[in-house]
Design a protein around this motif. Structure first.
Motif, PDB file in Angstrom:
ATOM      1  N   MET A   1     -52.156  18.556  26.509  1.00 46.32           N
ATOM      2  CA  MET A   1     -52.870  18.323  24.990  1.00 46.32           C
ATOM      3  C   MET A   1     -53.752  19.802  24.867  1.00 46.32           C
ATOM      4  N   ILE A   2     -53.953  20.222  23.435  1.00 42.81           N
ATOM      5  CA  ILE A   2     -54.722  21.111  22.992  1.00 42.81           C
ATOM      6  C   ILE A   2     -55.737  20.578  22.002  1.00 42.81           C
ATOM      7  N   ASN A   3     -56.920  21.127  22.047  1.00 46.32           N
ATOM      8  CA  ASN A   3     -58.044  20.545  21.369  1.00 46.32           C
ATOM      9  C   ASN A   3     -58.049  21.618  19.930  1.00 46.32           C
TER      10      ASN A   3
ATOM     11  N   THR B   1     -59.756  22.704  16.039  1.00 44.52           N
ATOM     12  CA  THR B   1     -61.274  22.354  15.491  1.00 44.52           C
ATOM     13  C   THR B   1     -61.010  23.219  14.050  1.00 44.52           C
TER      14      THR B   1
ATOM     15  N   PHE C   1     -61.995  17.765  14.151  1.00 50.88           N
ATOM     16  CA  PHE C   1     -61.501  18.041  15.451  1.00 50.88           C
ATOM     17  C   PHE C   1     -60.363  17.185  15.688  1.00 50.88           C
ATOM     18  N   LYS C   2     -59.184  17.618  16.238  1.00 55.92           N
ATOM     19  CA  LYS C   2     -57.990  17.077  16.395  1.00 55.92           C
ATOM     20  C   LYS C   2     -57.600  17.402  18.044  1.00 55.92           C
ATOM     21  N   GLN C   3     -57.077  16.308  18.674  1.00 54.60           N
ATOM     22  CA  GLN C   3     -56.341  16.717  19.836  1.00 54.60           C
ATOM     23  C   GLN C   3     -54.808  16.530  19.557  1.00 54.60           C
TER      24      GLN C   3
ATOM     25  N   LYS D   1     -50.705  16.819  21.265  1.00 59.01           N
ATOM     26  CA  LYS D   1     -49.881  17.177  22.245  1.00 59.01           C
ATOM     27  C   LYS D   1     -49.140  18.308  21.928  1.00 59.01           C
TER      28      LYS D   1
ATOM     29  N   SER E   1     -57.258  25.507  25.415  1.00 60.16           N
ATOM     30  CA  SER E   1     -56.311  25.318  24.387  1.00 60.16           C
ATOM     31  C   SER E   1     -55.658  26.721  23.991  1.00 60.16           C
TER      32      SER E   1
END
Length: 109
Positions: A7-9, A11, A18-20, A22, A96
């Motif tokens: 998973m990456i974060n 922004t 903000f989105k997480q 895959k 990320s």
């Protein structure tokens, strides 16, 4: 054997969103076709995938739509991340950023 979800974060500094997300194979696209794009609010890819599934699914009584779902399972997350990056999202942390670079994404600064 250990299975790791990568998973990456991301922004967006302009909108503070903000989105997480895959990275890699999309199991949700594999099982549900175009619906993950709909639930993410990714209208462009929802309509593209749905249209292709309809075009290939009708003459093959649904079999073609399944094949399209399998194909998009391998590429949808990458398409989604590329769209986010082109819309001003950047890696929110160093981990990320490293994952994006290792997967060949173009990083906006």
């Amino acid at each position: 054997m250990v299975i790791v979800k990568m998973m990456i974060n991301l922004t967006n500094s302009q909108t503070s969103h903000f989105k997480q997300v895959k990275v890699g194979f999309s199991w949700t696209t594999f099982f549900f076709g175009c619906l993950p794009a709909l639930f993410r609010g990714d209208w462009k890819w929802f309509f593209i995938i749905a249209l292709i599934e309809i075009i290939f699914g009708i003459p093959t009584i649904g079999f073609g739509a399944g094949i399209i779902g399998i194909i998009f399972s391998f590429i949808y997350n990458k398409l989604y991340i590329n769209d986010l990056l082109s819309n001003g999202y950047v890696a929110a942390d160093e981990a990320s950023n490293r994952i994006l670079q290792s997967r060949g994404f173009t990083i906006n600064k």
